[in-house]
Write a protein that holds these residues in place. Sequence first.
Motif, PDB file in Angstrom:
ATOM      1  N   HIS A 191     -30.195  24.385  76.521  1.00  0.00           N
ATOM      2  CA  HIS A 191     -29.196  24.477  75.461  1.00  0.00           C
ATOM      3  C   HIS A 191     -29.811  24.054  74.128  1.00  0.00           C
ATOM      4  O   HIS A 191     -29.534  24.656  73.081  1.00  0.00           O
ATOM      5  CB  HIS A 191     -27.996  23.601  75.810  1.00  0.00           C
ATOM      6  N   MET A 192     -30.644  23.039  74.149  1.00  0.00           N
ATOM      7  CA  MET A 192     -31.352  22.599  72.950  1.00  0.00           C
ATOM      8  C   MET A 192     -32.192  23.740  72.364  1.00  0.00           C
ATOM      9  O   MET A 192     -32.187  23.962  71.145  1.00  0.00           O
ATOM     10  CB  MET A 192     -32.263  21.409  73.281  1.00  0.00           C
ATOM     11  N   LEU A 193     -32.864  24.489  73.214  1.00  0.00           N
ATOM     12  CA  LEU A 193     -33.680  25.603  72.735  1.00  0.00           C
ATOM     13  C   LEU A 193     -32.814  26.718  72.164  1.00  0.00           C
ATOM     14  O   LEU A 193     -33.208  27.380  71.192  1.00  0.00           O
ATOM     15  CB  LEU A 193     -34.565  26.130  73.867  1.00  0.00           C
ATOM     16  N   ASP A 194     -31.628  26.925  72.748  1.00  0.00           N
ATOM     17  CA  ASP A 194     -30.689  27.891  72.165  1.00  0.00           C
ATOM     18  C   ASP A 194     -30.323  27.494  70.736  1.00  0.00           C
ATOM     19  O   ASP A 194     -30.299  28.329  69.822  1.00  0.00           O
ATOM     20  CB  ASP A 194     -29.405  27.961  73.006  1.00  0.00           C
ATOM     21  N   VAL A 195     -30.020  26.202  70.552  1.00  0.00           N
ATOM     22  CA  VAL A 195     -29.644  25.714  69.225  1.00  0.00           C
ATOM     23  C   VAL A 195     -30.828  25.817  68.268  1.00  0.00           C
ATOM     24  O   VAL A 195     -30.671  26.219  67.110  1.00  0.00           O
ATOM     25  CB  VAL A 195     -29.123  24.268  69.315  1.00  0.00           C
ATOM     26  N   PHE A 196     -32.020  25.471  68.745  1.00  0.00           N
ATOM     27  CA  PHE A 196     -33.221  25.616  67.916  1.00  0.00           C
ATOM     28  C   PHE A 196     -33.384  27.057  67.441  1.00  0.00           C
ATOM     29  O   PHE A 196     -33.704  27.319  66.274  1.00  0.00           O
ATOM     30  CB  PHE A 196     -34.468  25.218  68.714  1.00  0.00           C
ATOM     31  N   ALA A 197     -33.201  28.003  68.361  1.00  0.00           N
ATOM     32  CA  ALA A 197     -33.368  29.418  68.017  1.00  0.00           C
ATOM     33  C   ALA A 197     -32.393  29.828  66.918  1.00  0.00           C
ATOM     34  O   ALA A 197     -32.760  30.570  66.000  1.00  0.00           O
ATOM     35  CB  ALA A 197     -33.166  30.278  69.262  1.00  0.00           C
ATOM     36  N   HIS A 198     -31.175  29.336  67.011  1.00  0.00           N
ATOM     37  CA  HIS A 198     -30.172  29.654  65.992  1.00  0.00           C
ATOM     38  C   HIS A 198     -30.539  29.026  64.649  1.00  0.00           C
ATOM     39  O   HIS A 198     -30.461  29.690  63.608  1.00  0.00           O
ATOM     40  CB  HIS A 198     -28.799  29.161  66.455  1.00  0.00           C
ATOM     41  N   ILE A 199     -30.964  27.756  64.667  1.00  0.00           N
ATOM     42  CA  ILE A 199     -31.311  27.075  63.418  1.00  0.00           C
ATOM     43  C   ILE A 199     -32.449  27.783  62.715  1.00  0.00           C
ATOM     44  O   ILE A 199     -32.393  28.041  61.508  1.00  0.00           O
ATOM     45  CB  ILE A 199     -31.688  25.602  63.695  1.00  0.00           C
ATOM     46  N   MET A 200     -33.506  28.098  63.444  1.00  0.00           N
ATOM     47  CA  MET A 200     -34.712  28.611  62.794  1.00  0.00           C
ATOM     48  C   MET A 200     -34.528  30.011  62.226  1.00  0.00           C
ATOM     49  O   MET A 200     -35.328  30.456  61.401  1.00  0.00           O
ATOM     50  CB  MET A 200     -35.905  28.588  63.750  1.00  0.00           C
ATOM     51  N   GLU A 201     -33.436  30.676  62.593  1.00  0.00           N
ATOM     52  CA  GLU A 201     -33.210  32.013  62.058  1.00  0.00           C
ATOM     53  C   GLU A 201     -32.000  32.099  61.135  1.00  0.00           C
ATOM     54  O   GLU A 201     -31.850  33.094  60.416  1.00  0.00           O
ATOM     55  CB  GLU A 201     -33.031  33.006  63.211  1.00  0.00           C
ATOM     56  N   ASN A 202     -31.153  31.041  61.127  1.00  0.00           N
ATOM     57  CA  ASN A 202     -29.891  31.177  60.392  1.00  0.00           C
ATOM     58  C   ASN A 202     -29.504  29.991  59.518  1.00  0.00           C
ATOM     59  O   ASN A 202     -28.593  30.119  58.695  1.00  0.00           O
ATOM     60  CB  ASN A 202     -28.740  31.406  61.390  1.00  0.00           C
ATOM     61  N   VAL A 203     -30.140  28.850  59.662  1.00  0.00           N
ATOM     62  CA  VAL A 203     -29.648  27.631  59.019  1.00  0.00           C
ATOM     63  C   VAL A 203     -30.541  27.210  57.861  1.00  0.00           C
ATOM     64  O   VAL A 203     -31.766  27.184  57.987  1.00  0.00           O
ATOM     65  CB  VAL A 203     -29.541  26.476  60.036  1.00  0.00           C
ATOM     66  N   THR A 204     -29.902  26.885  56.741  1.00  0.00           N
ATOM     67  CA  THR A 204     -30.579  26.324  55.576  1.00  0.00           C
ATOM     68  C   THR A 204     -29.945  24.969  55.278  1.00  0.00           C
ATOM     69  O   THR A 204     -28.727  24.832  55.367  1.00  0.00           O
ATOM     70  CB  THR A 204     -30.418  27.238  54.348  1.00  0.00           C
ATOM     71  N   PRO A 205     -30.741  23.947  54.956  1.00  0.00           N
ATOM     72  CA  PRO A 205     -30.154  22.642  54.617  1.00  0.00           C
ATOM     73  C   PRO A 205     -29.039  22.782  53.595  1.00  0.00           C
ATOM     74  O   PRO A 205     -29.219  23.377  52.534  1.00  0.00           O
ATOM     75  CB  PRO A 205     -31.352  21.872  54.058  1.00  0.00           C
ATOM     76  N   LYS A 206     -27.903  22.195  53.913  1.00  0.00           N
ATOM     77  CA  LYS A 206     -26.691  22.443  53.154  1.00  0.00           C
ATOM     78  C   LYS A 206     -26.176  21.182  52.484  1.00  0.00           C
ATOM     79  O   LYS A 206     -26.214  20.097  53.052  1.00  0.00           O
ATOM     80  CB  LYS A 206     -25.621  22.991  54.103  1.00  0.00           C
ATOM     81  N   TRP A 207     -25.695  21.356  51.274  1.00  0.00           N
ATOM     82  CA  TRP A 207     -25.031  20.272  50.558  1.00  0.00           C
ATOM     83  C   TRP A 207     -23.561  20.254  50.963  1.00  0.00           C
ATOM     84  O   TRP A 207     -22.914  21.297  51.063  1.00  0.00           O
ATOM     85  CB  TRP A 207     -25.146  20.475  49.052  1.00  0.00           C
ATOM     86  N   THR A 208     -23.018  19.057  51.210  1.00  0.00           N
ATOM     87  CA  THR A 208     -21.620  18.938  51.593  1.00  0.00           C
ATOM     88  C   THR A 208     -20.962  17.843  50.783  1.00  0.00           C
ATOM     89  O   THR A 208     -21.558  16.788  50.567  1.00  0.00           O
ATOM     90  CB  THR A 208     -21.481  18.604  53.093  1.00  0.00           C
ATOM     91  N   ASN A 209     -19.756  18.086  50.329  1.00  0.00           N
ATOM     92  CA  ASN A 209     -18.997  17.068  49.620  1.00  0.00           C
ATOM     93  C   ASN A 209     -17.822  16.628  50.485  1.00  0.00           C
ATOM     94  O   ASN A 209     -17.223  17.431  51.199  1.00  0.00           O
ATOM     95  CB  ASN A 209     -18.457  17.621  48.300  1.00  0.00           C
ATOM     96  N   ASN A 210     -17.508  15.332  50.444  1.00  0.00           N
ATOM     97  CA  ASN A 210     -16.320  14.836  51.111  1.00  0.00           C
ATOM     98  C   ASN A 210     -15.675  13.787  50.221  1.00  0.00           C
ATOM     99  O   ASN A 210     -16.249  13.392  49.204  1.00  0.00           O
ATOM    100  CB  ASN A 210     -16.658  14.282  52.498  1.00  0.00           C
ATOM    101  N   PRO A 211     -14.471  13.314  50.547  1.00  0.00           N
ATOM    102  CA  PRO A 211     -13.775  12.350  49.677  1.00  0.00           C
ATOM    103  C   PRO A 211     -14.566  11.074  49.418  1.00  0.00           C
ATOM    104  O   PRO A 211     -14.382  10.421  48.394  1.00  0.00           O
ATOM    105  CB  PRO A 211     -12.485  12.056  50.454  1.00  0.00           C
TER     106      PRO A 211
END
Length: 454
Positions: free
Chosen positions: A96-116
């Motif tokens: 499952h970890m490798l599945d998540v890795f595969a998704h990150i390396m092709e789709n995820v960019t470090p994201k800025w998030t705002n909260n209260p």
Amino acid sequence: MANIVPQPHHFRRIGGWLPQDPKTLLDWVKKLVTEVDHKKKHGFLSWPKEIQHLNNLIEGTSELRMLASAMFDEVPNKPPYDKDPTGNKQIRSYKHMLDVFAHIMENVTPKWTNNPQGQDLIGFPFNAILDWLMATPSGYAFFLKREVNASLKAILDKWKIDVLQTDKSLHVITTDDDGWLSKAALKKIEDDTNITGTKLTFAQLFECDPDKAHWGFRSWDDFFTRTFRNFDTIRPIAYPKDPKWIVSSCESKPWALQTDVKAYDSFWLKGQPYGVAEMMDHHEESSKFVGGTVYQAFLSATSYHRWHSPVTGKVVFSKVIDGTYFSEPTINGFTNPDGPDPAAPDKAQGYITHVATRAMYLIDTESPIGLVCGIYVGMADVSSCEILEKFQVKKGGKAVEVKKGEEIGMFHHGGSTHCLVFEKGLKLKWIKEAYPDVSKTNLAIRSELAYAEV
């Protein structure tokens, strides 16, 4: 002088790479895993060859398969460890970890998030998945394996080349509320950069064009390795013609200052004392630094991520040393009576200077300062160290002149930590702010750091 290091209560995601609010990270991981499981269920998830290679590596030996499986079993089945650092045990197995890795390396960019409560950054997506696993005995063994790290390097490099350095990552370089150019993000960067009394805007501080799409940045990596506008005015070189003055090599916050360092020491234990032979990859010149001084400072997520020479001299050697990516010492893991580091490897800054991927320079000042060693260390997802072509000097190669304050290299995908190492017998008078816990802000790059008393 004994080790001078911050106390444990000062640690909580010190570099700002992961959110202070655990709920933010919980929500992010839950959404990520939901996306991955949906893609897997409907046949839309495929493994790049780099992920398949790591899977084959794990399943190629009984030792690696045992370690990769056991690190999931060794996370204690009790609160809060029956849930991962995000509050929910989402990653179920190494497959499952490798599945998540595969998704990150092709789709995820470090994201800025705002909260209260304020800004929260998902800057270490791989690290967020591995946090508790790194703290287990089997995880400690697994993430030290040379072959595992070679495979992780291929995964991180592919992610950088295919996503972080392409226009595929530009969707986070916007003025939207969750963009890196949002008002909240710009304010945070401006506050962290205006440390010399200036009150400049982002556009006044850095090379960009607000009238262009994405302000002229070509990718997330281009944004993160941004350069100062009017550099000599915003970050002047302290005492440029006085060879006795050493300047700050990175825009960074002091972490430790240790004298009389040994060739070898128990860097994996409490205090993480430095052993210069291993820090310098057993370079033959490391003996000159035994009994000398190590200064270490770390970079935050919103810092300037390029490195500049602390002295004037000649680069006589440089090298990128391959090492670990997700390793933390057992003292910061589940064997610690106080529990594991909740944002590993934040507490392992000293440890990673010995084992992590890092760039090393030897600079001969041809002055009373003598030989200086600069070590620029990648951490977790942030481990891509680039030595500028001009200063790539192999053993026995022709030395290259460098001026104090001149750019010599950079981190890609952000930054991590760095050390300056000085020879035995050199008496240094450090500015007050160079001592850990004195300054509340970064020390400006190219500002005065220490004076050689000779």
